[in-house]
Design a protein around this motif. Sequence first.
Motif, short mmCIF file in Angstrom:
data_model
loop_
_atom_site.label_atom_id
_atom_site.label_comp_id
_atom_site.label_asym_id
_atom_site.label_seq_id
_atom_site.Cartn_x
_atom_site.Cartn_y
_atom_site.Cartn_z
N LEU A 21 -109.88 28.33 -40.05
CA LEU A 21 -109.47 29.65 -40.50
C LEU A 21 -109.81 30.73 -39.47
O LEU A 21 -109.03 31.67 -39.26
CB LEU A 21 -110.10 29.98 -41.84
CG LEU A 21 -109.62 29.12 -43.03
CD1 LEU A 21 -110.43 29.43 -44.28
CD2 LEU A 21 -108.13 29.32 -43.28
N MET A 22 -110.94 30.59 -38.81
CA MET A 22 -111.29 31.54 -37.75
C MET A 22 -110.26 31.51 -36.62
O MET A 22 -109.97 32.52 -35.99
CB MET A 22 -112.68 31.21 -37.19
CG MET A 22 -113.83 31.62 -38.09
SD MET A 22 -115.44 31.13 -37.40
CE MET A 22 -115.43 32.00 -35.84
N ASP A 23 -109.70 30.32 -36.38
CA ASP A 23 -108.69 30.17 -35.33
C ASP A 23 -107.27 30.47 -35.83
O ASP A 23 -106.30 30.22 -35.11
CB ASP A 23 -108.74 28.75 -34.76
CG ASP A 23 -109.98 28.52 -33.91
OD1 ASP A 23 -110.64 29.51 -33.53
OD2 ASP A 23 -110.30 27.35 -33.62
N LYS A 24 -107.17 30.96 -37.06
CA LYS A 24 -105.90 31.42 -37.63
C LYS A 24 -104.89 30.30 -37.91
O LYS A 24 -103.68 30.54 -37.94
CB LYS A 24 -105.24 32.49 -36.73
CG LYS A 24 -106.13 33.68 -36.43
CD LYS A 24 -106.59 34.38 -37.70
CE LYS A 24 -107.45 35.61 -37.39
NZ LYS A 24 -107.95 36.29 -38.62
N HIS A 25 -105.40 29.08 -38.11
CA HIS A 25 -104.51 28.01 -38.54
C HIS A 25 -104.23 28.16 -40.03
O HIS A 25 -105.02 28.76 -40.78
CB HIS A 25 -105.15 26.64 -38.28
CG HIS A 25 -105.32 26.32 -36.84
ND1 HIS A 25 -104.27 26.19 -35.96
CD2 HIS A 25 -106.44 26.09 -36.11
CE1 HIS A 25 -104.72 25.90 -34.76
NE2 HIS A 25 -106.04 25.83 -34.82
N GLU A 26 -103.10 27.61 -40.46
CA GLU A 26 -102.80 27.54 -41.89
C GLU A 26 -103.46 26.28 -42.44
O GLU A 26 -103.18 25.18 -41.98
CB GLU A 26 -101.29 27.48 -42.11
CG GLU A 26 -100.56 28.74 -41.68
CD GLU A 26 -99.07 28.62 -41.94
OE1 GLU A 26 -98.66 27.85 -42.84
OE2 GLU A 26 -98.31 29.29 -41.24
N VAL A 64 -97.11 19.70 -43.44
CA VAL A 64 -98.24 19.91 -42.55
C VAL A 64 -98.01 19.22 -41.21
O VAL A 64 -97.14 18.35 -41.07
CB VAL A 64 -99.57 19.42 -43.18
CG1 VAL A 64 -99.80 20.11 -44.52
CG2 VAL A 64 -99.62 17.91 -43.31
N ASP A 65 -98.81 19.61 -40.21
CA ASP A 65 -98.71 19.03 -38.87
C ASP A 65 -99.75 17.94 -38.63
O ASP A 65 -99.50 16.99 -37.89
CB ASP A 65 -98.90 20.12 -37.81
CG ASP A 65 -97.85 21.21 -37.92
OD1 ASP A 65 -96.65 20.87 -37.97
OD2 ASP A 65 -98.24 22.39 -37.97
N VAL A 66 -100.92 18.12 -39.21
CA VAL A 66 -102.02 17.18 -38.98
C VAL A 66 -102.89 17.12 -40.23
O VAL A 66 -103.00 18.10 -40.97
CB VAL A 66 -102.86 17.60 -37.75
CG1 VAL A 66 -103.49 18.96 -37.95
CG2 VAL A 66 -103.93 16.56 -37.42
N ILE A 67 -103.49 15.97 -40.45
CA ILE A 67 -104.38 15.78 -41.60
C ILE A 67 -105.77 15.46 -41.10
O ILE A 67 -105.94 14.61 -40.21
CB ILE A 67 -103.86 14.64 -42.51
CG1 ILE A 67 -102.52 15.05 -43.12
CG2 ILE A 67 -104.87 14.32 -43.61
CD1 ILE A 67 -101.70 13.90 -43.61
N ILE A 68 -106.75 16.15 -41.64
CA ILE A 68 -108.16 15.86 -41.36
C ILE A 68 -108.81 15.45 -42.67
O ILE A 68 -108.79 16.21 -43.64
CB ILE A 68 -108.90 17.08 -40.78
CG1 ILE A 68 -108.22 17.57 -39.50
CG2 ILE A 68 -110.36 16.74 -40.51
CD1 ILE A 68 -108.82 18.86 -38.94
N ALA A 92 -93.55 9.12 -45.53
CA ALA A 92 -92.44 9.71 -46.28
C ALA A 92 -92.10 11.10 -45.79
O ALA A 92 -90.92 11.50 -45.78
CB ALA A 92 -92.79 9.76 -47.77
N HIS A 93 -93.12 11.85 -45.34
CA HIS A 93 -92.90 13.23 -44.93
C HIS A 93 -92.84 13.40 -43.41
O HIS A 93 -92.76 14.54 -42.92
CB HIS A 93 -94.00 14.13 -45.51
CG HIS A 93 -93.93 14.27 -47.00
ND1 HIS A 93 -93.01 15.08 -47.62
CD2 HIS A 93 -94.66 13.70 -47.99
CE1 HIS A 93 -93.18 15.02 -48.93
NE2 HIS A 93 -94.17 14.19 -49.19
N GLY A 94 -92.87 12.31 -42.67
CA GLY A 94 -92.76 12.40 -41.22
C GLY A 94 -93.95 13.03 -40.53
O GLY A 94 -93.81 13.63 -39.46
N VAL A 95 -95.14 12.88 -41.12
CA VAL A 95 -96.38 13.37 -40.51
C VAL A 95 -97.07 12.19 -39.83
O VAL A 95 -97.30 11.16 -40.47
CB VAL A 95 -97.32 14.00 -41.56
CG1 VAL A 95 -98.59 14.53 -40.90
CG2 VAL A 95 -96.60 15.10 -42.32
#
Length: 206
Positions: A21-26, A64-68, A92-95
Amino acid sequence: MRILLLGATGRVGQRIMQRALMDKHEVTALVRSPDKITLSSDQLTLLRGDACHADDIHAAVSGVDVIISCLGTDGGTVLTEFTPLLIRAMQAHGVSRVVTVGTAGILQSREHAGLLRYEAPDSRRSSTRAAEEHRRAWEMLAASGLRWTVVCPTYLPDGEPQGSFRTERDYLPEGGMSITVGDTAAFTYQVACADEYGECRVGLAY
């Protein structure tokens, strides 16, 4: 970047959320109890749900782009229930990118070829149940065709990041005894953002 964070209420997950969040990611966090999240941000979306429920995971992964994932074993079979659901949702979602936090027990043993550290006869573990859960989750990711990384910290005391630690693919850095929660979170976040250490386990220690 759009990040899905699982295990956001845990020690490592909370710190990753703060940094992202500090780095302004969603950031989207799938949590069973949203009231446990004290952070507030326009960049943060809280989804009430359970990572072991297919519908909840599918809804969370979408867009989403990446999962942690900082999910632990929770003393049971959370990882072996959750991991195949996550893999199917990602496909299914192409991630394609996922970074998880595991345990140093599933790294290769230096002294005993062909064994993992938790399997070695000199392992200090009184119980192998958690390590076996982490192993099965790692093996499922390795067979998934996704771009995965499993961060494997050794003994994990609370503490702030020191910024100076060692990493090694598939092994624990020699003589490594501990790594703080702060540095584990910082490294896991870094690996996810920079797309480093693809398709491997990473040992992490001072």
